[in-house]
Design a protein around this motif. Structure first.
Motif, PDB file in Angstrom:
ATOM      1  N   LEU A   1       0.721  -1.336   0.101  1.00  0.00           N
ATOM      2  CA  LEU A   1      -0.014   0.178   0.059  1.00  0.00           C
ATOM      3  C   LEU A   1       0.941   1.286  -0.052  1.00  0.00           C
ATOM      4  CD1 LEU A   1      -3.101   1.130   0.251  1.00  0.00           C
ATOM      5  CD2 LEU A   1      -2.596   0.997   2.535  1.00  0.00           C
ATOM      6  N   ARG A   2       2.005   1.145   0.720  1.00  0.00           N
ATOM      7  CA  ARG A   2       2.962   2.476   0.862  1.00  0.00           C
ATOM      8  C   ARG A   2       3.337   2.523  -0.624  1.00  0.00           C
ATOM      9  NH1 ARG A   2       5.567   0.752   5.168  1.00  0.00           N
ATOM     10  NH2 ARG A   2       7.478   0.063   4.130  1.00  0.00           N
ATOM     11  N   MET A   3       3.637   1.295  -1.192  1.00  0.00           N
ATOM     12  CA  MET A   3       4.553   1.663  -2.532  1.00  0.00           C
ATOM     13  C   MET A   3       3.510   2.144  -3.415  1.00  0.00           C
ATOM     14  SD  MET A   3       6.739  -1.307  -4.082  1.00  0.00           S
ATOM     15  CE  MET A   3       5.504  -2.237  -5.112  1.00  0.00           C
ATOM     16  N   LEU A   4       2.225   1.653  -3.471  1.00  0.00           N
ATOM     17  CA  LEU A   4       1.437   2.340  -4.399  1.00  0.00           C
ATOM     18  C   LEU A   4       1.003   3.605  -4.141  1.00  0.00           C
ATOM     19  CD1 LEU A   4      -0.959  -0.775  -4.456  1.00  0.00           C
ATOM     20  CD2 LEU A   4      -0.041  -0.150  -6.216  1.00  0.00           C
ATOM     21  N   LEU A   5       0.828   4.007  -2.810  1.00  0.00           N
ATOM     22  CA  LEU A   5       0.674   5.622  -2.385  1.00  0.00           C
ATOM     23  C   LEU A   5       2.041   6.396  -3.268  1.00  0.00           C
ATOM     24  CD1 LEU A   5      -0.974   5.079   0.971  1.00  0.00           C
ATOM     25  CD2 LEU A   5      -1.988   6.086  -1.107  1.00  0.00           C
ATOM     26  N   THR A   6       3.115   5.678  -2.718  1.00  0.00           N
ATOM     27  CA  THR A   6       4.330   6.498  -3.290  1.00  0.00           C
ATOM     28  C   THR A   6       4.475   7.113  -4.340  1.00  0.00           C
ATOM     29  OG1 THR A   6       5.369   5.190  -1.327  1.00  0.00           O
ATOM     30  CG2 THR A   6       6.753   6.416  -2.861  1.00  0.00           C
ATOM     31  N   GLN A   7       3.710   6.027  -5.149  1.00  0.00           N
ATOM     32  CA  GLN A   7       3.690   6.362  -6.879  1.00  0.00           C
ATOM     33  C   GLN A   7       2.903   7.665  -7.142  1.00  0.00           C
ATOM     34  OE1 GLN A   7       2.015   2.640  -8.380  1.00  0.00           O
ATOM     35  NE2 GLN A   7       3.913   1.798  -8.059  1.00  0.00           N
ATOM     36  N   SER A   8       2.051   8.232  -6.334  1.00  0.00           N
ATOM     37  CA  SER A   8       1.090   9.142  -6.632  1.00  0.00           C
ATOM     38  C   SER A   8       1.880  10.561  -6.147  1.00  0.00           C
ATOM     39  CB  SER A   8      -0.278   9.012  -5.683  1.00  0.00           C
ATOM     40  OG  SER A   8       0.179   8.940  -4.621  1.00  0.00           O
ATOM     41  N   GLY A   9       1.282  11.598  -6.767  1.00  0.00           N
ATOM     42  CA  GLY A   9       1.978  12.879  -6.482  1.00  0.00           C
ATOM     43  C   GLY A   9       2.140  13.344  -4.855  1.00  0.00           C
ATOM     44  N   TYR A  10       0.882  13.120  -4.199  1.00  0.00           N
ATOM     45  CA  TYR A  10       0.433  13.571  -2.863  1.00  0.00           C
ATOM     46  C   TYR A  10       1.649  12.826  -2.081  1.00  0.00           C
ATOM     47  CZ  TYR A  10      -1.681  14.049   1.522  1.00  0.00           C
ATOM     48  OH  TYR A  10      -2.051  14.447   2.850  1.00  0.00           O
ATOM     49  N   SER A  11       1.700  11.300  -2.331  1.00  0.00           N
ATOM     50  CA  SER A  11       2.632  10.500  -1.427  1.00  0.00           C
ATOM     51  C   SER A  11       3.956  10.938  -1.730  1.00  0.00           C
ATOM     52  CB  SER A  11       2.416   9.140  -1.720  1.00  0.00           C
ATOM     53  OG  SER A  11       1.138   8.685  -1.876  1.00  0.00           O
ATOM     54  N   GLN A  12       4.312  11.198  -2.919  1.00  0.00           N
ATOM     55  CA  GLN A  12       5.752  11.718  -3.025  1.00  0.00           C
ATOM     56  C   GLN A  12       5.969  13.022  -2.222  1.00  0.00           C
ATOM     57  OE1 GLN A  12       8.367  10.427  -4.290  1.00  0.00           O
ATOM     58  NE2 GLN A  12       7.377   8.496  -5.547  1.00  0.00           N
ATOM     59  N   GLU A  13       4.901  14.037  -2.381  1.00  0.00           N
ATOM     60  CA  GLU A  13       5.179  15.142  -1.666  1.00  0.00           C
ATOM     61  C   GLU A  13       5.469  14.931  -0.200  1.00  0.00           C
ATOM     62  OE1 GLU A  13       2.404  19.016  -0.965  1.00  0.00           O
ATOM     63  OE2 GLU A  13       1.834  17.714  -2.600  1.00  0.00           O
ATOM     64  N   TYR A  14       4.684  13.991   0.269  1.00  0.00           N
ATOM     65  CA  TYR A  14       4.389  13.410   1.811  1.00  0.00           C
ATOM     66  C   TYR A  14       5.657  13.137   2.086  1.00  0.00           C
ATOM     67  CZ  TYR A  14       3.121  11.795   6.139  1.00  0.00           C
ATOM     68  OH  TYR A  14       3.161  11.567   7.623  1.00  0.00           O
ATOM     69  N   LEU A  15       6.182  12.284   1.240  1.00  0.00           N
ATOM     70  CA  LEU A  15       7.442  11.353   1.580  1.00  0.00           C
ATOM     71  C   LEU A  15       8.777  12.621   1.658  1.00  0.00           C
ATOM     72  CD1 LEU A  15       7.463   8.235  -0.264  1.00  0.00           C
ATOM     73  CD2 LEU A  15       7.547   8.480   1.836  1.00  0.00           C
ATOM     74  N   SER A  16       8.537  13.587   0.648  1.00  0.00           N
ATOM     75  CA  SER A  16       9.461  14.514   0.652  1.00  0.00           C
ATOM     76  C   SER A  16       9.702  15.336   1.917  1.00  0.00           C
ATOM     77  CB  SER A  16       9.543  15.507  -0.490  1.00  0.00           C
ATOM     78  OG  SER A  16       8.222  16.088  -0.453  1.00  0.00           O
ATOM     79  N   ILE A  17       8.411  15.461   2.406  1.00  0.00           N
ATOM     80  CA  ILE A  17       8.221  16.402   3.515  1.00  0.00           C
ATOM     81  C   ILE A  17       8.752  15.287   4.818  1.00  0.00           C
ATOM     82  CG2 ILE A  17       6.546  17.230   5.702  1.00  0.00           C
ATOM     83  CD1 ILE A  17       4.769  17.748   3.087  1.00  0.00           C
ATOM     84  N   GLY A  18       8.630  14.178   4.581  1.00  0.00           N
ATOM     85  CA  GLY A  18       9.088  13.353   5.888  1.00  0.00           C
ATOM     86  C   GLY A  18      10.650  13.135   5.752  1.00  0.00           C
ATOM     87  N   THR A  19      11.100  13.204   4.586  1.00  0.00           N
ATOM     88  CA  THR A  19      12.461  13.068   4.358  1.00  0.00           C
ATOM     89  C   THR A  19      12.986  14.660   4.820  1.00  0.00           C
ATOM     90  OG1 THR A  19      12.197  11.745   2.225  1.00  0.00           O
ATOM     91  CG2 THR A  19      14.385  12.761   2.770  1.00  0.00           C
ATOM     92  N   LYS A  20      12.510  15.614   4.662  1.00  0.00           N
ATOM     93  CA  LYS A  20      13.310  16.900   5.113  1.00  0.00           C
ATOM     94  C   LYS A  20      13.148  16.978   6.734  1.00  0.00           C
ATOM     95  CE  LYS A  20      11.459  19.542   1.362  1.00  0.00           C
ATOM     96  NZ  LYS A  20      10.421  20.353   0.748  1.00  0.00           N
TER      97      LYS A  20
END
Lengths: 256, 182
Positions: free
Chosen positions: B162-181
């Motif tokens: 599920l995380r992988m599928l969500l990561t493929q979406s723009g929102y998730s990428q954005e979210y992940l990038s926030i998480g990375t920051k």
């Protein structure tokens, strides 16, 4: 701890299924590792969103109707509910009457005397009048007041009393206690008693092991007096105002 | 106990858990019509089982009991190939509530819905039981008829997918990038 292992732990940790030791290690790693932290937070975020998302999946009226029809629930619901309510009401009423008539045994006078459950403690003249079934005035209780009897307990303290049994507990300044009981009209004590006629009212009085008692019928109730220390005559003298109400005179009860 | 009294008791159980049953069925099938059929069949099976109960027997946890029946009912459906030809449709919850527009306009919900559609049914179910109903692994293993370790690994894989599928979406990428920051 390596990222691969933490990833294995994230799921279990989210469900509180990870041991404390492993959880601490995983948390320490997550706090240091931004990639694992992002995974952890995404899992948490997904869980929260999923709960919200799934709340929109609701039961349609169509499904509700189909289930009711298949199982015959709707018919039962509307057909049986009034019946059940009616049956329960009848049962409760019937049981109430049955219990009143059969199971409620008239308690022994001394038990009443010592049972605080029956106690009505009040100096509210209206309340006492209602309970005694007599139009009592403050002056009718003057003998009690003169005899230094005061309501036992707090002033105007009321408690719900039984439909058939009521008790006013009084005590004087010497600590002598007297119970003024209100009992059903047809009450008859099983104890051996003497009779005295006072102005056309038959007063039964007697003595048991530890106490004296006197009772008579007045209006729709039986009024009983019980005391550990006062004799029946003393009690009847004190109860004069209650017996004679407005017809009370000194001559009437002094001869008892 | 009289049957009609049992009926009343059963009705109370069903009414209290119908929404959860529908949700689980929906997570299983991802199709509203099939989910409704599944719930209906489940209620019928549960009802018959409930009537067979002896007076001394009692359902300890009605919700888990109904879930278990639904899961088994779904297995039966699959065995009968009744679900074989079913396509996984896009989410069809438009007719459910006005509030659904919130989901439609929410980027994340679109992503989540898309990801859930692509997820295997067994993963969706285990996620639903753990995340929405917050059952313990032991309870889930009992309901699904698998071992606790199987539940653990299934949940891990489900969330990973599920995380992988969500990561493929723009929102998730954005979210992940926030998480990375962070």
């Amino acid at each position: 701890m390596k990222c691969a292992r933490v990833e294995l732990y994230i799921s279990a940790m989210l469900d509180n299924e990870l041991s404390l030791k492993d959880s601490i290690e995983a948390i320490e790693h997550i706090e240091r590792c931004s990639a694992c932290k992002a995974k952890w937070e995404l899992n948490e975020e997904t869980r929260a969103k999923l709960q919200y998302y799934i709340s929109f999946v609701d039961v349609s009226n169509n499904l509700q109707h189909k289930i009711n029809k298949t199982l015959g629930l709707s018919k039962q619901q509307y057909y049986f509910k009034p019946l059940i309510i009616a049956a329960c009401t009848i049962l409760i009423l019937g049981l109430g009457l049955f219990v009143n008539d059969v199971f409620i045994q008239i308690p022994h006078l001394y038990k009443i005397h010592n049972n605080i459950d029956f106690q009505l403690i009040s100096n509210d003249i209206e309340l006492l009048s209602n309970h005694a079934g007599a139009n009592l005035q403050k002056q009718h209780l003057s003998n009690f007041e003169l005899a230094m009897f005061t309501p036992h307990g707090a002033v105007n303290f009321k408690r719900p009393f039984n439909k058939n049994y009521g008790l006013i507990a009084l005590k004087n300044d010497k600590g002598q206690r007297i119970s003024l009981c209100f009992l059903p009209k047809d009450y008859k004590s099983t104890l051996q008693s003497n009779k005295h006629e006072i102005n056309g009212i038959t007063v039964h009085h007697g003595q048991d092991k530890n106490y004296h008692f006197a009772y008579w019928q007045q209006n729709d109730k039986t009024i009983a007096l019980i005391s550990d220390s006062l004799t029946p005559v003393e009690m009847i003298n004190l109860a004069g105002p209650l017996i004679y109400e407005r017809r009370y005179t000194n001559e009437n009860y002094e001869g008892v | 106990m009289l049957n009609w009294l049992k009926k009343l008791k059963f009705e109370k159980i069903v009414r209290g858990n119908l929404k959860n049953l529908m949700q689980l069925a929906y997570m299983k099938s991802k199709d509203r019509d099939l989910a409704e059929d599944l719930v209906q069949e489940t209620c019928l099976k549960a009802y018959n089982a409930f009537l067979q109960l002896k007076p001394s027997e009692e359902i300890q946890n009605p919700k888990s009991w109904l879930f278990k029946i639904l899961i088994n009912t779904h297995i039966d459906y699959v065995r009968k190939k009744r679900f074989d030809t079913v396509e996984i449709n896009s989410i069809d919850i438009e007719d459910k509530k006005d509030g659904i527009s919130q989901i439609e306009t929410s980027h994340f919900f679109k992503d989540l819905n898309g990801a859930l559609n692509k997820l295997e049914p067994q993963y969706r179910v285990v996620i639903y039981l753990a995340d929405v109903n917050q059952y313990s692994y032991i309870e889930i293993s009992d309901m699904l008829g698998v071992s606790v370790s199987a539940v653990t690994s299934r949940l891990h894989r489900a969330r990973q997918a599920l995380r992988m599928l969500l990561t493929q979406s723009g929102y998730s990428q954005e979210y992940l990038s926030i998480g990375t920051k962070l």
